[in-house]
Design a protein around this motif. Structure first.
Motif, mmCIF file in Angstrom:
data_model
loop_
_atom_site.group_PDB
_atom_site.id
_atom_site.type_symbol
_atom_site.label_atom_id
_atom_site.label_comp_id
_atom_site.label_asym_id
_atom_site.label_seq_id
_atom_site.Cartn_x
_atom_site.Cartn_y
_atom_site.Cartn_z
ATOM 1 N N ASP A 106 34.331 1.410 30.605
ATOM 2 C CA ASP A 106 33.694 1.674 31.884
ATOM 3 C C ASP A 106 34.775 2.146 32.848
ATOM 4 O O ASP A 106 35.493 1.324 33.434
ATOM 5 N N LYS A 108 34.745 3.238 35.793
ATOM 6 C CA LYS A 108 34.565 2.883 37.201
ATOM 7 C C LYS A 108 34.790 1.406 37.461
ATOM 8 O O LYS A 108 35.442 1.027 38.438
ATOM 9 N N ASN A 109 34.252 0.563 36.596
ATOM 10 C CA ASN A 109 34.284 -0.878 36.846
ATOM 11 C C ASN A 109 35.111 -1.673 35.851
ATOM 12 O O ASN A 109 35.243 -2.884 35.992
ATOM 13 N N ARG A 149 29.421 -6.270 32.832
ATOM 14 C CA ARG A 149 27.961 -6.109 32.792
ATOM 15 C C ARG A 149 27.493 -6.388 31.370
ATOM 16 O O ARG A 149 27.526 -5.538 30.496
ATOM 17 N N GLY A 155 18.330 -4.610 34.369
ATOM 18 C CA GLY A 155 18.628 -3.814 35.543
ATOM 19 C C GLY A 155 17.632 -2.707 35.784
ATOM 20 O O GLY A 155 16.595 -2.624 35.138
ATOM 21 N N GLU A 180 22.653 7.262 37.555
ATOM 22 C CA GLU A 180 23.774 6.418 37.156
ATOM 23 C C GLU A 180 24.110 5.409 38.244
ATOM 24 O O GLU A 180 24.388 4.234 37.963
ATOM 25 N N LYS A 181 24.064 5.839 39.483
ATOM 26 C CA LYS A 181 24.396 4.945 40.599
ATOM 27 C C LYS A 181 23.368 3.834 40.756
ATOM 28 O O LYS A 181 23.722 2.666 40.905
ATOM 29 N N ASN A 183 21.328 2.724 38.546
ATOM 30 C CA ASN A 183 21.272 1.884 37.347
ATOM 31 C C ASN A 183 22.440 0.905 37.256
ATOM 32 O O ASN A 183 22.470 0.065 36.350
ATOM 33 N N GLU A 184 23.387 1.010 38.177
ATOM 34 C CA GLU A 184 24.447 0.006 38.240
ATOM 35 C C GLU A 184 23.936 -1.304 38.817
ATOM 36 O O GLU A 184 24.563 -2.344 38.668
ATOM 37 N N TRP A 218 30.361 -10.710 40.164
ATOM 38 C CA TRP A 218 29.187 -9.943 40.581
ATOM 39 C C TRP A 218 29.007 -10.077 42.084
ATOM 40 O O TRP A 218 29.325 -11.129 42.656
ATOM 41 N N ARG A 288 25.524 -6.146 41.573
ATOM 42 C CA ARG A 288 26.337 -5.118 40.935
ATOM 43 C C ARG A 288 27.653 -5.761 40.526
ATOM 44 O O ARG A 288 28.055 -6.791 41.088
#
Length: 352
Positions: A106, A108-109, A149, A155, A180-181, A183-184, A218, A288
């Motif tokens: 991932d 981004k995260n 996640r 989600g 995509e945003k 669904n985070e 989270w 998130r």
């Protein structure tokens, strides 16, 4: 449009690997091996072996050889800790196997090397006078590693199927990014209990092992944030009529919230809302992942986050175990393992 809304309405927080944990128990219990044709060999000495199906070779995350080598030792330490369980420490009636596999990174995260350890229980039985080991898709238990996640955290599931007749000016790339945003966002798999610092349990089943000295893994999301991303997704929808209809629905629901409510946390499950978003704090919060949880001062090989199943209702597990034994069901050994599983065992192995 409406199948999407239906998917959002159906509870998904009990799902593990796409299948409800209790559904798995139920199905495995109603598919026993016939007592006349097959009998579990529960006294047969078993084995335990390690397998590696490419923890690192399927990822494209830039991990160095040193990082992967160090991470391998971490995974072996986790496996050793799990094997202290009395059922795995002295396998009888089954052959155990620990498979290590990778997960998609991932960017981004994520930070730590993501992977999982899957413990398989290949039961031995006597079938028509022949000893047979259940090695094809045997029962298993999974430990997820460095994946913020995970679990059965359901989600938002906004899809981006290739449109056959998109409206003028439609941009597929922008629509995919909008999906995509949104669904985070997700909601946790049930009510949270803090069993000890660094160990949380959700819905009486799903365990999270973490470093309590770090920021929360989270974060709650506000109603304003949730609607902003839903608006963005539906405004970019390829079908003009669908886009306009859904935006009108969003407008109608958005207008029901006051300013302070919009800036308050969002909760999922409001039956009066098409989008199931409301202010009822007795329902599951919209969340998130928090990339600030990661301690980037540690190497990427470090173990910083673990999730696994460890049901608190041991009575239910015992009843299930006895039923499986009665039916000569190979899931009997998985029930034995879960019944004796110490949910605190992995807390000391989180790197700090």
């Amino acid at each position: 449009m409406f199948p999407l809304l239906i998917r959002r309405i159906i509870p998904g927080h009990l799902k593990v690997h796409g299948i409800s944990l209790f559904y798995t128990f139920f199905i495995s219990s109603i598919l026993p091996l016939s007592a006349q044709e097959s009998k579990l060999l529960n006294d047969k000495p078993g084995t335990f072996k390690l397998a590696n199906y490419g923890v690192y070779d399927q990822t494209n995350c830039g991990f160095t050889k040193g990082e992967t080598s160090a991470n391998t030792q971490k995974l072996l330490a986790l496996t050793d800790a799990i094997r202290k369980n009395p059922v795995l420490n002295n396998p009888r009636g089954f052959d155990g196997k620990a498979d290590k596999t990778n997960w998609k990174c991932d960017p981004k995260n994520g930070y730590g090397i993501p992977s999982e350890i899957c413990i398989q229980f290949c039961s031995w039985s006597l079938e028509k006078g022949k000893e047979v080991c259940w090695s094809g898709e045997p029962p298993y238990w999974t430990l997820n590693i460095n994946r913020l996640r995970t679990l059965g955290a359901a989600g938002f599931n906004e899809t981006t199927d290739e449109p056959s007749h998109p409206r003028a000016g439609f941009n597929m790339e922008q629509w995919e990014k909008a999906a995509e945003k949104v669904n985070e966002f997700f909601y946790p798999p049930g009510k949270k209990e803090i069993l000890e610092p660094g160990l949380d349990r959700y819905n009486g089943i799903f365990m999270v092992v973490y470093n309590p000295e770090r920021p929360p893994y989270w974060l709650p999301v506000t109603i304003r944030e949730t609607f902003a991303l839903l608006y963005d997704y539906w405004r970019k929808h390829p079908v003009q009529e669908t886009s306009e209809t859904m935006v009108r629905m969003l407008d109608k629901e958005y207008a029901t919230f006051s300013g302070p409510e919009l800036d308050g946390y969002a909760y999922f499950g409001d039956s009066n809302s098409i989008f199931r978003i409301g202010t009822n704090n007795t329902q599951l919060p919209v969340m998130r992942v928090n990339p600030a949880y990661w301690n980037r001062g540690l190497p990427r090989s470090a173990i910083q986050f673990l999730t696994f199943d460890c049901p608190s209702d041991k009575k239910m597990i015992r009843v299930e175990k006895e039923e499986r034994l009665k039916n000569n069901n190979g899931y009997y050994h998985l029930s034995r393992f879960i019944e004796t599983l110490d949910c605190h065992m992995l807390v000391p192995l989180i790197d700090r």
